[in-house]
Structures are given as structure tokens and as C-alpha cells.
Write an enzyme that holds these catalytic residues in place. Structure first.
Site, PDB file in Angstrom:
ATOM      1  N   GLN A  56      40.436  31.473 -73.862  1.00  0.00           N
ATOM      2  CA  GLN A  56      39.779  32.747 -73.510  1.00  0.00           C
ATOM      3  C   GLN A  56      40.791  33.751 -72.951  1.00  0.00           C
ATOM      4  O   GLN A  56      40.609  34.958 -73.083  1.00  0.00           O
ATOM      5  CB  GLN A  56      38.669  32.514 -72.468  1.00  0.00           C
ATOM      6  CG  GLN A  56      37.430  31.822 -72.985  1.00  0.00           C
ATOM      7  CD  GLN A  56      37.505  30.320 -72.804  1.00  0.00           C
ATOM      8  OE1 GLN A  56      38.583  29.734 -72.807  1.00  0.00           O
ATOM      9  NE2 GLN A  56      36.367  29.675 -72.673  1.00  0.00           N
TER      10      GLN A  56
ATOM     11  N   GLY B 109      30.916  33.766 -70.570  1.00  0.00           N
ATOM     12  CA  GLY B 109      31.166  34.489 -69.332  1.00  0.00           C
ATOM     13  C   GLY B 109      29.828  34.596 -68.620  1.00  0.00           C
ATOM     14  O   GLY B 109      28.821  35.005 -69.228  1.00  0.00           O
ATOM     15  N   ALA B 110      29.803  34.233 -67.325  1.00  0.00           N
ATOM     16  CA  ALA B 110      28.528  34.076 -66.635  1.00  0.00           C
ATOM     17  C   ALA B 110      27.609  35.311 -66.726  1.00  0.00           C
ATOM     18  O   ALA B 110      26.438  35.176 -67.108  1.00  0.00           O
ATOM     19  CB  ALA B 110      28.798  33.694 -65.173  1.00  0.00           C
TER      20      ALA B 110
ATOM     21  N   ASP C  69      31.661  31.322 -62.190  1.00  0.00           N
ATOM     22  CA  ASP C  69      30.389  30.991 -62.833  1.00  0.00           C
ATOM     23  C   ASP C  69      29.300  30.705 -61.816  1.00  0.00           C
ATOM     24  O   ASP C  69      28.112  30.739 -62.129  1.00  0.00           O
ATOM     25  CB  ASP C  69      30.559  29.785 -63.745  1.00  0.00           C
ATOM     26  CG  ASP C  69      31.370  30.176 -64.953  1.00  0.00           C
ATOM     27  OD1 ASP C  69      32.611  30.176 -64.864  1.00  0.00           O
ATOM     28  OD2 ASP C  69      30.755  30.553 -65.966  1.00  0.00           O
TER      29      ASP C  69
END
Ligand code: MRU
Length: 364
Positions: free
Chosen positions: A206, A57-58, A247
């Protein structure tokens, strides 16, 4: 005034923690079956944890990399300042190669390097302490950004709605309420009744393993669907809103996010469902003009040729496995940032939000 909600659920452990001068990561590859927290002992281990999606996750990647650089530099505090700075630069360069697409990785490492460039530290131990302080600031800012996105996005969720999301842009992808999930957590806290549909998100699931788990743990009404069900859910009028994470958002508003996001956006356009993107300022890449210039990570074929430990494809089967796709800004109804919702044309709004965030972190 009620308490400001910053953490999603008491049942879901923190994505990461910095305590006693050590970095501890929740291993997300084992969720939801096992809760395993792993101490990170050196730069190689942090690099692997990012590459293998133990932390992903960014925003979480950015915070983990900032602390990861502290982990890398901790043993070098007796070096002279020039050697310490050079070792810092090398480690930042190395950590930056862990994954290519989420801009938060380079952004966080750049902020750490800027500390070394700006401060007249008296010695390496002093500079190390300043680096830890900056990593803590990046961490705290991320938690606050999630809450801000929640506050600006919560009114989009109205009673009776079905809200679809893709991948995990949740608490687990950040150090707070998540980005796409923050409006959901706040709407739930307000007592709004709505349903969330979580795409499972092949190949690494995810959505099923992380989003469904964290929302369910926090008591939200969440239903898991496979990725190829989204069209019929929209066709049958069960989805009124899409919120996804990102992202990287380029200067023109193109959105790079988990593979499959583009398909959801095209469907949303077809069925007249508003498609929103939760966009923390840390994910804005103002230096890249458009999404076609972003490097898309290509991951290993075995994520596609099998399901769990079982092989499902013929041997020697050629495979494509891009981890992300680009949604053109024309399909985006709005970008929910911590400073408000940006509407088209996006370029000016993105510049303003990036500038505001920059000023805020400089004066902090
Ligand atoms: O490969 P992942 O799991 O790191 O991909 C995560 C996503 O695509 C998220 O939607 C994005 O990073 C935003 S997280 C707030």
C-alpha cells in the site's frame, strides 16, 4: 482567507462516489498501473470489494459499507416496513463480516441501523431515503474530519524535516485528504519544504502503490523505501517525525494499524523520533479496553509466499500473515484527531473526542 483544501490532487480519482443512486468504487488493487472504477450492484459485490481491498483504509471502508447497505436495500423498497427493517439488519450483519479489524466498518453500519431504529418512516421507500441521507452524512463528515486532522497536525511538520509514514493512510484510504497525509498536504500547500519517506509496506505494498503514488501526483517530495530501511534512515538522521494512520484506537490509546507499524514505533522510540498517529473520531473504539482485545485479521498465505504473480517461497511453506499489529500507547507521542492532538494519558482525551463527535453527528 485562503480556500480550505479538502481534496488531495486532481490527478488521483475519488476513492468512491455515490451518484444516480449508485455506488462506484476506485479499484485500489490495480493502482497505480490502472484506473478502474467499478459500480457495485449488490451486497455480495460490496463485501468482496472490502475483503479484496478494492476499497481499503479504515475510513473508506466505513463510508463504503454505509453506501453498500444502501445498495443492498435499494431493491427492497416495496417491502413492508418490518420486513425491510429485518432485511436491513441481515445485510448489515453480513457486511460487517467483510473484515474484522478496522472499527469504522461496525461503527458506520451501527449508525445506519440507528437511523432505522430512530425514525418513524412512513414506508420503506422513505426509510431507504433516510438511509441514503445518513450514508451521505457519514461521507461528508469523513471528508471534514480529514481536513480537521490536517489543520491540527500541520504545525508538526517544520521546514527541512523528513517525515516517515507506513502503509496508506492517505486520500485513497478516506474521502478527503487522508488522515496521516492530511498534515502533509496542508504543509505542502503552505509552501513548507520537507521530505516524505513512504515505507513500501509488504505484503500488499500500500505504501509503494498508493501512498507514493498519491503524494507524487500531488507534487510532494516523496521517496519510497522498503520497510527494512526505516532503521537506517532514522539512524542517519534523515527522519524527524513519524505520522501513521490507524484502524482502531482502544480506550487506553493503544493503536492497531497495518503490520509493521509496531516496528516503526519501536525504532522511533530508540532513535528519539516523535511517533504520531492520525486518529479520526470514527476510529476510536471506546468500548474495547486495550489493543490485545482486538481481532487481528489473518490474510491468505499467498500474499506472503509470492511477489506479484511470481512465487518466491518453497511449496508447502507454513506462513503467518497478520494484516495488523498493536502499538502500545506508551510508544505514542500524540493522537492527532479532528478536535486537536491528544497526549498521554490518552483515555480521558479519547472519551472527550468521541463524545464531541457523537454530539456533533446527532445534532447535524
Ligand atoms: O489493509 P488496509 O490497506 O485496509 O490497511 C490500512 C491501514 O492500516 C491504514 O493505516 C488505516 O486503515 C488508516 S487509513 C486512514
Amino acid at each position: 482567507m485562503g480556500t480550505v483544501m479538502t481534496s488531495a490532487s486532481h490527478h488521483v480519482p475519488a476513492t468512491l462516489q455515490w451518484r444516480d443512486d449508485e455506488l462506484h468504487l476506485l479499484d485500489q488493487t490495480r493502482l497505480p498501473l490502472q484506473i478502474h472504477i467499478e459500480r457495485q450492484d449488490d451486497a455480495q459485490q460490496v463485501w468482496q470489494s472490502i475483503r479484496q481491498l478494492k476499497v481499503r483504509g479504515a475510513p473508506a471502508i466505513g463510508v463504503a459499507a454505509a453506501y453498500g447497505l444502501c445498495v443492498a436495500m435499494r431493491p427492497h423498497q416495496a417491502l413492508g416496513l418490518p420486513e425491510f427493517r429485518e432485511t436491513l439488519r441481515q445485510n448489515a450483519q453480513y457486511l460487517n463480516t467483510a473484515r474484522p479489524t478496522a472499527v469504522n466498518l461496525a461503527w458506520a453500519l451501527q449508525r445506519m441501523l440507528a437511523v432505522a431504529a430512530a425514525h418513524a418512516a412512513v414506508d420503506s421507500a422513505d426509510l431507504y431515503a433516510r438511509l441514503v441521507a445518513e450514508a451521505r452524512r457519514i461521507h461528508a463528515e469523513d471528508t471534514a474530519i480529514c481536513a480537521g486532522i490536517g489543520q491540527h497536525g500541520v504545525d508538526l511538520i517544520r521546514p527541512g524535516m523528513g517525515v516517515l509514514t507506513h502503509c496508506n493512510a492517505g486520500a485513497l484510504a478516506t474521502t478527503g485528504l487522508g488522515t496521516a497525509t492530511a498534515p502533509m498536504y496542508l504543509a505542502h500547500q503552505r509552501g513548507t519544504r520537507f521530505k516524505v519517506f513512504a515505507d513500501e509496506t509488504r505484503p500488499l505494498l500500500q505504501g509503494a502503490r498508493l501512498t507514493a503514488w498519491e503524494l507524487q501526483s500531488a507534487g510532494l517530495d516523496v521517496t519510497l523505501i522498503t520497510d527494512n530501511m526505516a532503521a537506517s534512515m532514522m539512524a542517519s538522521g534523515q527522519v524527524q517525525l513519524v505520522i501513521v494512520g490507524t484502524d482502531r484506537v482502544t480506550a487506553n490509546g493503544d493503536v492497531v494499524n497495518k503490520i509493521g507499524t509496531l516496528g516503526v514505533a519501536v525504532l522511533a522510540q530508540h532513535f528519539g523520533v516523535p511517533f504520531y498517529v492520525a486518529c479520526p473520531s470514527s476510529t476510536i473504539d471506546a468500548a474495547t479496553a486495550s489493543g490485545d482485545q482486538v481481532e487481528i485479521e489473518e490474510r491468505t498465505p499467498d500474499e506472503v509466499t509470492g511477489f506479484g504473480d511470481t512465487r518466491t517461497a518453497p511449496q508447502a511453506m507454513p506462513v503467518r500473515n497478520p494484516a495488523f499489529d498493536v502499538t502500545p500507547h506508551a510508544l505514542v507521542r500524540g493522537l492527532i484527531t479532528e478536535h486537536g492532538i491528544i497526549k498521554a494519558p490518552f483515555d480521558e482525551g479519547l472519551r472527550r473526542v468521541a463524545r464531541t463527535a457523537d454530539d456533533a453527528s446527532r445534532t447535524a
